[in-house]
Design a protein around this motif. Structure first.
Motif, PDB file in Angstrom:
ATOM      1  N   ALA A   1      43.486  41.522  38.284  1.00 45.00           N
ATOM      2  CA  ALA A   1      42.414  40.620  37.860  1.00 45.00           C
ATOM      3  C   ALA A   1      41.161  41.369  37.437  1.00 45.00           C
ATOM      4  CB  ALA A   1      42.073  39.650  38.993  1.00 45.00           C
ATOM      5  N   ASN A   2      40.991  42.591  37.932  1.00 47.21           N
ATOM      6  CA  ASN A   2      39.873  43.441  37.515  1.00 47.21           C
ATOM      7  C   ASN A   2      38.512  42.756  37.702  1.00 47.21           C
ATOM      8  OD1 ASN A   2      38.895  45.889  36.548  1.00 47.21           O
ATOM      9  ND2 ASN A   2      38.892  45.205  34.409  1.00 47.21           N
ATOM     10  N   GLY A   3      38.371  42.076  38.848  1.00 48.40           N
ATOM     11  CA  GLY A   3      37.091  41.453  39.162  1.00 48.40           C
ATOM     12  C   GLY A   3      36.884  40.049  38.639  1.00 48.40           C
ATOM     13  N   ASP A   4      37.865  39.484  37.956  1.00 44.60           N
ATOM     14  CA  ASP A   4      37.732  38.145  37.388  1.00 44.60           C
ATOM     15  C   ASP A   4      38.301  37.114  38.366  1.00 44.60           C
ATOM     16  OD1 ASP A   4      37.576  35.864  35.892  1.00 44.60           O
ATOM     17  OD2 ASP A   4      38.896  36.540  34.272  1.00 44.60           O
ATOM     18  N   GLU A   5      37.424  36.385  39.048  1.00 45.40           N
ATOM     19  CA  GLU A   5      37.878  35.389  40.020  1.00 45.40           C
ATOM     20  C   GLU A   5      38.633  34.244  39.355  1.00 45.40           C
ATOM     21  OE1 GLU A   5      34.799  33.988  42.549  1.00 45.40           O
ATOM     22  OE2 GLU A   5      34.389  35.960  43.430  1.00 45.40           O
ATOM     23  N   ILE A   6      38.270  33.919  38.119  1.00 49.44           N
ATOM     24  CA  ILE A   6      38.987  32.863  37.405  1.00 49.44           C
ATOM     25  C   ILE A   6      40.439  33.292  37.205  1.00 49.44           C
ATOM     26  CG2 ILE A   6      39.132  31.563  35.246  1.00 49.44           C
ATOM     27  CD1 ILE A   6      36.129  31.769  34.994  1.00 49.44           C
ATOM     28  N   TRP A   7      40.665  34.554  36.854  1.00 55.28           N
ATOM     29  CA  TRP A   7      42.019  35.096  36.692  1.00 55.28           C
ATOM     30  C   TRP A   7      42.822  34.849  37.967  1.00 55.28           C
ATOM     31  CZ3 TRP A   7      46.008  38.123  38.116  1.00 55.28           C
ATOM     32  CH2 TRP A   7      46.788  38.776  37.157  1.00 55.28           C
ATOM     33  N   GLU A   8      42.253  35.208  39.110  1.00 56.39           N
ATOM     34  CA  GLU A   8      42.950  35.073  40.388  1.00 56.39           C
ATOM     35  C   GLU A   8      43.242  33.605  40.703  1.00 56.39           C
ATOM     36  OE1 GLU A   8      40.563  36.946  43.360  1.00 56.39           O
ATOM     37  OE2 GLU A   8      40.338  38.803  42.214  1.00 56.39           O
ATOM     38  N   ASN A   9      42.233  32.756  40.559  1.00 51.41           N
ATOM     39  CA  ASN A   9      42.383  31.353  40.928  1.00 51.41           C
ATOM     40  C   ASN A   9      43.349  30.610  40.011  1.00 51.41           C
ATOM     41  OD1 ASN A   9      40.586  31.584  43.088  1.00 51.41           O
ATOM     42  ND2 ASN A   9      38.804  31.126  41.799  1.00 51.41           N
ATOM     43  N   GLU A  10      43.295  30.913  38.707  1.00 51.19           N
ATOM     44  CA  GLU A  10      44.185  30.222  37.775  1.00 51.19           C
ATOM     45  C   GLU A  10      45.619  30.731  37.907  1.00 51.19           C
ATOM     46  OE1 GLU A  10      42.825  27.467  36.095  1.00 51.19           O
ATOM     47  OE2 GLU A  10      41.391  28.165  37.591  1.00 51.19           O
ATOM     48  N   LEU A  11      45.791  31.997  38.278  1.00 45.60           N
ATOM     49  CA  LEU A  11      47.144  32.484  38.521  1.00 45.60           C
ATOM     50  C   LEU A  11      47.762  31.741  39.702  1.00 45.60           C
ATOM     51  CD1 LEU A  11      49.374  34.577  37.790  1.00 45.60           C
ATOM     52  CD2 LEU A  11      48.478  35.960  39.659  1.00 45.60           C
ATOM     53  N   GLN A  12      46.978  31.492  40.736  1.00 44.94           N
ATOM     54  CA  GLN A  12      47.490  30.748  41.878  1.00 44.94           C
ATOM     55  C   GLN A  12      47.977  29.368  41.446  1.00 44.94           C
ATOM     56  OE1 GLN A  12      44.613  29.592  44.854  1.00 44.94           O
ATOM     57  NE2 GLN A  12      46.136  29.596  46.493  1.00 44.94           N
ATOM     58  N   LYS A  13      47.213  28.699  40.600  1.00 41.37           N
ATOM     59  CA  LYS A  13      47.617  27.395  40.096  1.00 41.37           C
ATOM     60  C   LYS A  13      48.872  27.507  39.225  1.00 41.37           C
ATOM     61  CE  LYS A  13      43.882  25.342  38.370  1.00 41.37           C
ATOM     62  NZ  LYS A  13      42.474  25.243  37.862  1.00 41.37           N
ATOM     63  N   ALA A  14      48.950  28.575  38.422  1.00 47.99           N
ATOM     64  CA  ALA A  14      50.115  28.770  37.559  1.00 47.99           C
ATOM     65  C   ALA A  14      51.379  29.024  38.369  1.00 47.99           C
ATOM     66  CB  ALA A  14      49.861  29.938  36.604  1.00 47.99           C
TER      67      ALA A  14
ATOM     68  N   ARG B   1      47.671  25.452  24.199  1.00 48.32           N
ATOM     69  CA  ARG B   1      48.668  25.563  25.257  1.00 48.32           C
ATOM     70  C   ARG B   1      48.634  26.913  25.971  1.00 48.32           C
ATOM     71  NH1 ARG B   1      50.695  21.882  21.689  1.00 48.32           N
ATOM     72  NH2 ARG B   1      52.191  20.323  22.454  1.00 48.32           N
ATOM     73  N   LEU B   2      48.180  27.952  25.290  1.00 46.65           N
ATOM     74  CA  LEU B   2      48.251  29.299  25.844  1.00 46.65           C
ATOM     75  C   LEU B   2      47.269  29.493  26.999  1.00 46.65           C
ATOM     76  CD1 LEU B   2      48.530  31.387  22.555  1.00 46.65           C
ATOM     77  CD2 LEU B   2      50.324  31.075  24.276  1.00 46.65           C
ATOM     78  N   LEU B   3      47.784  29.953  28.120  1.00 48.22           N
ATOM     79  CA  LEU B   3      46.973  30.340  29.273  1.00 48.22           C
ATOM     80  C   LEU B   3      47.185  31.839  29.450  1.00 48.22           C
ATOM     81  CD1 LEU B   3      45.169  29.371  31.663  1.00 48.22           C
ATOM     82  CD2 LEU B   3      47.287  29.128  32.989  1.00 48.22           C
ATOM     83  N   VAL B   4      46.219  32.636  28.999  1.00 49.07           N
ATOM     84  CA  VAL B   4      46.409  34.076  28.849  1.00 49.07           C
ATOM     85  C   VAL B   4      45.842  34.839  30.043  1.00 49.07           C
ATOM     86  CG1 VAL B   4      45.971  36.076  27.372  1.00 49.07           C
ATOM     87  CG2 VAL B   4      46.324  33.814  26.344  1.00 49.07           C
ATOM     88  N   PHE B   5      46.700  35.650  30.665  1.00 49.36           N
ATOM     89  CA  PHE B   5      46.288  36.520  31.760  1.00 49.36           C
ATOM     90  C   PHE B   5      46.373  37.971  31.270  1.00 49.36           C
ATOM     91  CE2 PHE B   5      47.741  32.680  33.835  1.00 49.36           C
ATOM     92  CZ  PHE B   5      46.801  32.477  34.839  1.00 49.36           C
ATOM     93  N   PRO B   6      45.258  38.536  30.819  1.00 44.41           N
ATOM     94  CA  PRO B   6      45.292  39.926  30.354  1.00 44.41           C
ATOM     95  C   PRO B   6      45.412  40.892  31.546  1.00 44.41           C
ATOM     96  CG  PRO B   6      43.401  38.727  29.459  1.00 44.41           C
ATOM     97  CD  PRO B   6      43.952  37.923  30.595  1.00 44.41           C
ATOM     98  N   PHE B   7      46.310  41.848  31.413  1.00 42.93           N
ATOM     99  CA  PHE B   7      46.406  42.940  32.382  1.00 42.93           C
ATOM    100  C   PHE B   7      45.648  44.112  31.758  1.00 42.93           C
ATOM    101  CE2 PHE B   7      49.492  40.058  33.786  1.00 42.93           C
ATOM    102  CZ  PHE B   7      49.887  40.388  35.072  1.00 42.93           C
TER     103      PHE B   7
ATOM    104  N   PRO C   1      41.157  32.493  31.831  1.00 42.27           N
ATOM    105  CA  PRO C   1      40.519  33.691  32.389  1.00 42.27           C
ATOM    106  C   PRO C   1      39.518  34.311  31.421  1.00 42.27           C
ATOM    107  CG  PRO C   1      42.862  33.705  32.874  1.00 42.27           C
ATOM    108  CD  PRO C   1      42.622  32.544  31.944  1.00 42.27           C
ATOM    109  N   ARG C   2      38.565  35.057  31.975  1.00 42.63           N
ATOM    110  CA  ARG C   2      37.434  35.583  31.191  1.00 42.63           C
ATOM    111  C   ARG C   2      37.888  36.310  29.921  1.00 42.63           C
ATOM    112  NH1 ARG C   2      34.846  39.564  34.793  1.00 42.63           N
ATOM    113  NH2 ARG C   2      36.570  40.857  34.045  1.00 42.63           N
ATOM    114  N   ASP C   3      38.724  37.323  30.054  1.00 42.46           N
ATOM    115  CA  ASP C   3      39.166  38.070  28.875  1.00 42.46           C
ATOM    116  C   ASP C   3      40.199  37.289  28.069  1.00 42.46           C
ATOM    117  OD1 ASP C   3      37.491  40.153  29.533  1.00 42.46           O
ATOM    118  OD2 ASP C   3      39.024  41.268  30.631  1.00 42.46           O
ATOM    119  N   GLY C   4      40.842  36.315  28.696  1.00 41.74           N
ATOM    120  CA  GLY C   4      41.790  35.489  27.973  1.00 41.74           C
ATOM    121  C   GLY C   4      41.129  34.677  26.879  1.00 41.74           C
ATOM    122  N   VAL C   5      39.885  34.270  27.102  1.00 47.93           N
ATOM    123  CA  VAL C   5      39.139  33.504  26.093  1.00 47.93           C
ATOM    124  C   VAL C   5      39.034  34.293  24.794  1.00 47.93           C
ATOM    125  CG1 VAL C   5      36.891  32.502  25.519  1.00 47.93           C
ATOM    126  CG2 VAL C   5      37.832  32.220  27.824  1.00 47.93           C
TER     127      VAL C   5
END
Length: 301
Positions: free
Chosen positions: A24-37, A169-175, A224-228
């Protein structure tokens, strides 16, 4: 419930928890949305019409996480596909009775019809019925797939998407980095990490179900932040209309301009004429509203 969910994996799935924190590299939205996914993957529910997209270079960990999620769901509940398989009448039968459709390296090849793939991806992700042609058996009419799609790739897909149907539709989780960058950043380099996370799968599933409860309560996913940034760039590449708005117009809140004037400018600026806009002013107004957020069209005006 967020705190309960994180305490679950911190205590019972520490390897997975550490992996997620680094990815997640510090992005709490990344972490929280992955949990939902992760919760949605277990739900057999397509009403959110989302495609989970893990984006990263080789060694970034995207495939490791995808493999762990496949193991969590079980082999029989995962359909392994390529993008081209969506257009193959016999292979579409493999989508039936699955929780997840996994596309590793989601990329449009030279022999793949991007327009046809795009249409099928939209159809399946929306839960619309389709015909399944099963070898040596009767054709099944109006079959439905309630599976959620998970894609992994090194880059964003390249589809024509003038109405922004796929970008929504795309929910992007950048690594954020590959193997060398992970070493420089001090991320753990454990060759047994995947096997350790596989042993934690029951707790990962429970963590995801906590996220599923939150998803049903909130009713939406957040990008997620970088996903935008990746989705915006995808929209520019996929829609000439969106590129026209990004490159040629200045955004002024509460400003108004006629649809006819916009269509005329779209037709006359050379860099935006690779695709012909809608033939009628009303059609252009509707397409513009669909592909560009923040734009409202008052009929044909």
């Amino acid at each position: 419930s967020d705190l309960m969910g994180w305490s679950l994996i911190t205590e019972h799935a520490p390897n997975f928890a550490a992996f997620i924190k680094h990815a997640a590299n510090g992005d709490e939205i990344w972490e929280n949305e992955l949990q939902k996914a992760v919760g949605l993957l277990q739900a057999s529910d397509v009403k959110f019409q989302k495609i989970i997209h893990f984006l990263g270079t080789i060694g970034s960990g995207k495939s490791t996480l995808a493999d762990v999620l496949c193991a969590m769901l079980g082999e029989k509940n995962v359909g392994y596909m390529s993008l081209k398989d969506f257009t193959e009448k016999f292979l579409r039968a493999t989508m039936i009775d699955k929780l997840m459709l996994y596309v590793d390296e989601a990329k449009i090849g030279h022999s793949t019809d991007a327009v046809e793939v795009s249409a099928w991806v939209q159809r399946i992700s929306s839960g619309v019925g389709f015909q399944a042609d099963m070898k040596n058996r009767d054709i099944r009419e109006s079959v439905y797939s309630s599976a959620t799609m998970l894609w992994t790739a090194n880059e964003m897909p390249r589809f024509p998407d003038g109405a922004a149907a796929l970008s929504r539709r795309l929910l992007v989780f950048p690594f954020p980095d590959g193997e060398e960058q992970r070493k420089r950043r001090g991320a753990p380099n454990d060759p047994d990490l995947k096997s350790k996370m596989l042993a934690e799968v029951p707790w990962i599933a429970a963590w995801g179900l906590v996220g599923l409860v939150r998803l049903y309560r909130e009713g939406v996913f957040r990008q997620p932040r970088d996903g935008v940034q990746h989705v915006e760039e995808y929209k520019r590449q996929a829609s000439q209309g969106h590129a026209f708005f990004c490159d040629c117009l200045v955004d002024e809140p509460n400003s108004m301009v006629s649809v006819a004037m916009l269509r005329h400018a779209r037709c006359t600026i050379p860099s935006t004429r690779r695709r012909t806009p809608a033939r009628t002013t009303c059609g252009y107004g509707r397409r513009t509203t669909a592909c560009t957020s923040g734009i409202a069209c008052n009929g044909c005006q």
